[in-house]
Design a protein around this motif. Sequence first.
Motif, PDB file in Angstrom:
ATOM      1  N   ASP A  19       0.826  -1.203   0.000  1.00 46.78           N
ATOM      2  CA  ASP A  19       0.000   0.000   0.000  1.00 46.78           C
ATOM      3  C   ASP A  19       0.867   1.263   0.000  1.00 46.78           C
ATOM      4  O   ASP A  19       0.548   2.244  -0.678  1.00 46.78           O
ATOM      5  N   ARG A  20       1.961   1.245   0.721  1.00 49.45           N
ATOM      6  CA  ARG A  20       2.861   2.404   0.722  1.00 49.45           C
ATOM      7  C   ARG A  20       3.550   2.566  -0.637  1.00 49.45           C
ATOM      8  O   ARG A  20       3.732   3.686  -1.116  1.00 49.45           O
ATOM      9  N   ALA A  21       3.932   1.449  -1.236  1.00 50.11           N
ATOM     10  CA  ALA A  21       4.536   1.511  -2.573  1.00 50.11           C
ATOM     11  C   ALA A  21       3.532   2.074  -3.570  1.00 50.11           C
ATOM     12  O   ALA A  21       3.901   2.886  -4.432  1.00 50.11           O
ATOM     13  N   ALA A  22       2.280   1.676  -3.463  1.00 48.13           N
ATOM     14  CA  ALA A  22       1.239   2.183  -4.363  1.00 48.13           C
ATOM     15  C   ALA A  22       1.125   3.692  -4.248  1.00 48.13           C
ATOM     16  O   ALA A  22       1.069   4.400  -5.261  1.00 48.13           O
ATOM     17  N   THR A  23       1.130   4.195  -3.020  1.00 47.72           N
ATOM     18  CA  THR A  23       1.049   5.638  -2.802  1.00 47.72           C
ATOM     19  C   THR A  23       2.249   6.348  -3.417  1.00 47.72           C
ATOM     20  O   THR A  23       2.102   7.356  -4.106  1.00 47.72           O
ATOM     21  N   THR A  24       3.433   5.809  -3.185  1.00 48.33           N
ATOM     22  CA  THR A  24       4.662   6.397  -3.724  1.00 48.33           C
ATOM     23  C   THR A  24       4.639   6.438  -5.247  1.00 48.33           C
ATOM     24  O   THR A  24       5.044   7.430  -5.853  1.00 48.33           O
ATOM     25  N   LEU A  25       4.158   5.358  -5.858  1.00 45.03           N
ATOM     26  CA  LEU A  25       4.141   5.260  -7.313  1.00 45.03           C
ATOM     27  C   LEU A  25       2.947   5.965  -7.952  1.00 45.03           C
ATOM     28  O   LEU A  25       2.935   6.186  -9.163  1.00 45.03           O
ATOM     29  N   GLY A  26       1.932   6.281  -7.149  1.00 45.26           N
ATOM     30  CA  GLY A  26       0.723   6.882  -7.693  1.00 45.26           C
ATOM     31  C   GLY A  26      -0.191   5.868  -8.349  1.00 45.26           C
ATOM     32  O   GLY A  26      -0.983   6.205  -9.226  1.00 45.26           O
ATOM     33  N   TYR A  27      -0.101   4.608  -7.924  1.00 43.83           N
ATOM     34  CA  TYR A  27      -0.938   3.531  -8.442  1.00 43.83           C
ATOM     35  C   TYR A  27      -1.934   3.135  -7.367  1.00 43.83           C
ATOM     36  O   TYR A  27      -1.746   3.425  -6.189  1.00 43.83           O
ATOM     37  N   SER A  28      -2.949   2.399  -7.770  1.00 46.01           N
ATOM     38  CA  SER A  28      -3.839   1.799  -6.784  1.00 46.01           C
ATOM     39  C   SER A  28      -3.149   0.568  -6.198  1.00 46.01           C
ATOM     40  O   SER A  28      -2.259  -0.018  -6.822  1.00 46.01           O
ATOM     41  N   GLN A  29      -3.572   0.169  -5.014  1.00 44.96           N
ATOM     42  CA  GLN A  29      -2.986  -1.021  -4.398  1.00 44.96           C
ATOM     43  C   GLN A  29      -3.266  -2.277  -5.237  1.00 44.96           C
ATOM     44  O   GLN A  29      -2.366  -3.094  -5.427  1.00 44.96           O
ATOM     45  N   PRO A  30      -4.471  -2.440  -5.806  1.00 46.34           N
ATOM     46  CA  PRO A  30      -4.688  -3.595  -6.681  1.00 46.34           C
ATOM     47  C   PRO A  30      -3.773  -3.596  -7.915  1.00 46.34           C
ATOM     48  O   PRO A  30      -3.337  -4.659  -8.365  1.00 46.34           O
ATOM     49  N   ALA A  31      -3.449  -2.414  -8.439  1.00 43.50           N
ATOM     50  CA  ALA A  31      -2.537  -2.348  -9.594  1.00 43.50           C
ATOM     51  C   ALA A  31      -1.145  -2.830  -9.198  1.00 43.50           C
ATOM     52  O   ALA A  31      -0.482  -3.535  -9.967  1.00 43.50           O
ATOM     53  N   VAL A  32      -0.701  -2.456  -8.013  1.00 44.76           N
ATOM     54  CA  VAL A  32       0.608  -2.903  -7.522  1.00 44.76           C
ATOM     55  C   VAL A  32       0.603  -4.422  -7.354  1.00 44.76           C
ATOM     56  O   VAL A  32       1.541  -5.103  -7.784  1.00 44.76           O
ATOM     57  N   SER A  33      -0.435  -4.943  -6.751  1.00 40.59           N
ATOM     58  CA  SER A  33      -0.542  -6.399  -6.572  1.00 40.59           C
ATOM     59  C   SER A  33      -0.515  -7.113  -7.919  1.00 40.59           C
ATOM     60  O   SER A  33       0.139  -8.148  -8.080  1.00 40.59           O
ATOM     61  N   TYR A  34      -1.221  -6.550  -8.894  1.00 40.73           N
ATOM     62  CA  TYR A  34      -1.263  -7.146 -10.232  1.00 40.73           C
ATOM     63  C   TYR A  34       0.116  -7.129 -10.888  1.00 40.73           C
ATOM     64  O   TYR A  34       0.530  -8.120 -11.501  1.00 40.73           O
ATOM     65  N   GLN A  35       0.841  -6.019 -10.759  1.00 44.36           N
ATOM     66  CA  GLN A  35       2.180  -5.936 -11.352  1.00 44.36           C
ATOM     67  C   GLN A  35       3.090  -7.013 -10.772  1.00 44.36           C
ATOM     68  O   GLN A  35       3.845  -7.660 -11.500  1.00 44.36           O
ATOM     69  N   ILE A  36       3.023  -7.212  -9.468  1.00 44.68           N
ATOM     70  CA  ILE A  36       3.864  -8.223  -8.826  1.00 44.68           C
ATOM     71  C   ILE A  36       3.423  -9.624  -9.225  1.00 44.68           C
ATOM     72  O   ILE A  36       4.262 -10.492  -9.493  1.00 44.68           O
ATOM     73  N   LYS A  37       2.121  -9.836  -9.312  1.00 45.04           N
ATOM     74  CA  LYS A  37       1.621 -11.140  -9.751  1.00 45.04           C
ATOM     75  C   LYS A  37       2.152 -11.469 -11.149  1.00 45.04           C
ATOM     76  O   LYS A  37       2.614 -12.584 -11.402  1.00 45.04           O
TER      77      LYS A  37
END
Length: 96
Positions: A19-37
């Motif tokens: 969630d903190r990475a999402a905020t830093t990157l300006g992405y949603s938390q689901p988008a961050v999870s998807y990128q890692i998946k």
Amino acid sequence: MNERELRTFVAIVEAGRMDRAATTLGYSQPAVSYQIKCLEQELGTRLFLRHPDGTELTKDGAMVLPAARAVLTLLDGIKEVATRDIRDPVGLRVSG
């Protein structure tokens, strides 16, 4: 694997939480999870252990991290060179 996935991976490591990475990157938390998946699927390994209080790199994730950082450094260098106004002695833009 693409630049966005690698930047997301490194951002999570640095932030310690998705969630903190999402905020830093300006992405949603689901988008961050998807990128890692997507990155984990492509590499065929888990990069993180997920915990309620954050994330922890797996052994494979720790091995991938230096290479991911090196690739991002190279990409940033390429972008810097490509955007620099390089001119030859007669003032014409030098290409290729």
